[in-house]
Design an enzyme around this catalytic site. Structure first.
Site, short mmCIF file in Angstrom:
data_model
loop_
_atom_site.label_atom_id
_atom_site.label_comp_id
_atom_site.label_asym_id
_atom_site.label_seq_id
_atom_site.Cartn_x
_atom_site.Cartn_y
_atom_site.Cartn_z
N ASP A 28 0.82 -1.34 0.05
CA ASP A 28 -0.02 0.16 0.09
C ASP A 28 0.82 1.39 0.04
O ASP A 28 0.38 2.41 0.75
CB ASP A 28 -1.11 0.06 1.19
CG ASP A 28 -1.88 -1.24 1.14
OD1 ASP A 28 -2.10 -1.95 0.14
OD2 ASP A 28 -2.70 -1.35 2.07
N LYS A 133 -6.54 -4.76 -3.00
CA LYS A 133 -7.20 -5.57 -1.70
C LYS A 133 -8.22 -4.68 -1.12
O LYS A 133 -8.12 -3.36 -1.00
CB LYS A 133 -6.32 -5.98 -0.99
CG LYS A 133 -5.30 -4.92 -0.25
CD LYS A 133 -4.36 -5.41 0.70
CE LYS A 133 -3.53 -4.48 1.47
NZ LYS A 133 -4.20 -3.48 2.23
N CYS A 166 -2.17 -2.37 7.79
CA CYS A 166 -2.18 -3.34 6.74
C CYS A 166 -1.14 -4.33 6.57
O CYS A 166 -1.04 -5.37 6.16
CB CYS A 166 -2.25 -2.84 5.29
SG CYS A 166 -3.85 -1.75 5.05
C1 C5J Z 1 -3.03 0.65 5.57
C2 C5J Z 1 -4.71 1.73 6.78
N1 C5J Z 1 -2.45 0.43 4.35
N2 C5J Z 1 -3.91 2.31 7.44
N3 C5J Z 1 -4.26 1.11 5.70
O1 C5J Z 1 -2.28 0.35 6.51
O2 C5J Z 1 -5.94 2.17 6.73
#
Ligand code: C5J
Length: 224
Positions: A28, A133, A166
């Site tokens: 991400d 995702k 994540c």
């Molecule tokens: C991730 C989030 N990628 N913190 N998303 O950690 O909402």
């Protein structure tokens, strides 16, 4: 590179992997989390903390690409009709921008919108795996397990953001599926440094209950 390598200084004890059966997972690293005006900032977070890891992630990616091993990028991204975004996720709290709302980088966390793209410095190369995702974990409602199994992957090296959301969720899902997981410490960040430290401690405690941790320098030294 088809050979067994050992990271002697990994925590909590040495980690052995064969790059031919190991994927580098970049979670991400999207504009919506890392740049001002995105989803992360709309939740009140200081995005500069995440920007700080970009050079280390890039160095690790470059070294991994040089040995032509498997790279998997994930993006937290929903369908434009939000059919894969439960109301519980979209409506929680009072963010200034909700998932699907129009912000400075297009619709927040929607696949295909500028904000959902991986930042240009870490853009995937042709041939690298890129998976959208809808959840925090990379196995939920995605083809990730099949893609990794097709490629004979048994070991995963994790980088990305955020460490305790994540990245940690994906590493736990992977551990439950039998993958041997290692977190690259300086390749992962949180909006809350104390949460990153806690996640690292939790993942590696109790004899690597979820997995191992090591700095990118140790991995790069081992593979070059
Ligand atoms: C991730 C989030 N990628 N913190 N998303 O950690 O909402």
């Amino acid at each position: 590179m088809n050979t067994l390598l050992t990271l002697a200084t990994a925590q909590p004890f040495p980690y052995t992997f064969n790059p031919a059966h190991t994927a580098l997972v970049v979670i991400d690293m999207q504009r919506d989390f890392i740049e001002p005006g995105g989803f992360g900032a709309s939740l009140g977070n200081d995005v500069t903390r995440l920007q700080a890891i970009v050079p280390a992630v890039r160095r690790m990616l470059d070294a991994w690409r040089a040995i032509e091993a498997v790279v998997l990028h994930t993006r937290e991204a929903h369908r434009p009709d939000l059919s894969d975004c439960p109301p519980a996720k979209r409506l929680r709290g009072q963010p200034s921008l909700r998932i699907g709302d129009v912000g400075p980088m297009g619709r927040v966390l929607i696949a295909g919108e500028p904000g959902a793209e991986i930042i240009p410095e870490l853009a995937p190369l042709p041939g690298e795996l890129v998976v959208d995702k809808p959840g925090k974990g990379m196995f939920y409602a995605t083809p990730v397990d099949a893609l990794l199994k097709e490629r004979g992957i048994t070991h995963l090296l994790f980088m990305g953001v955020t460490t305790e959301v994540c990245v940690q969720t994906s590493m736990r899902e992977a551990n439950d599926r039998g993958y041997e997981c290692l977190l690259i410490e300086d390749g992962s960040a949180s909006y809350f440094p104390e949460f990153k430290a806690a996640a690292l401690a939790m993942l590696t405690a109790q004899g690597a209950i979820v997995g191992w941790a090591a700095p990118s320098s140790a991995v790069i030294e081992a593979i070059t």
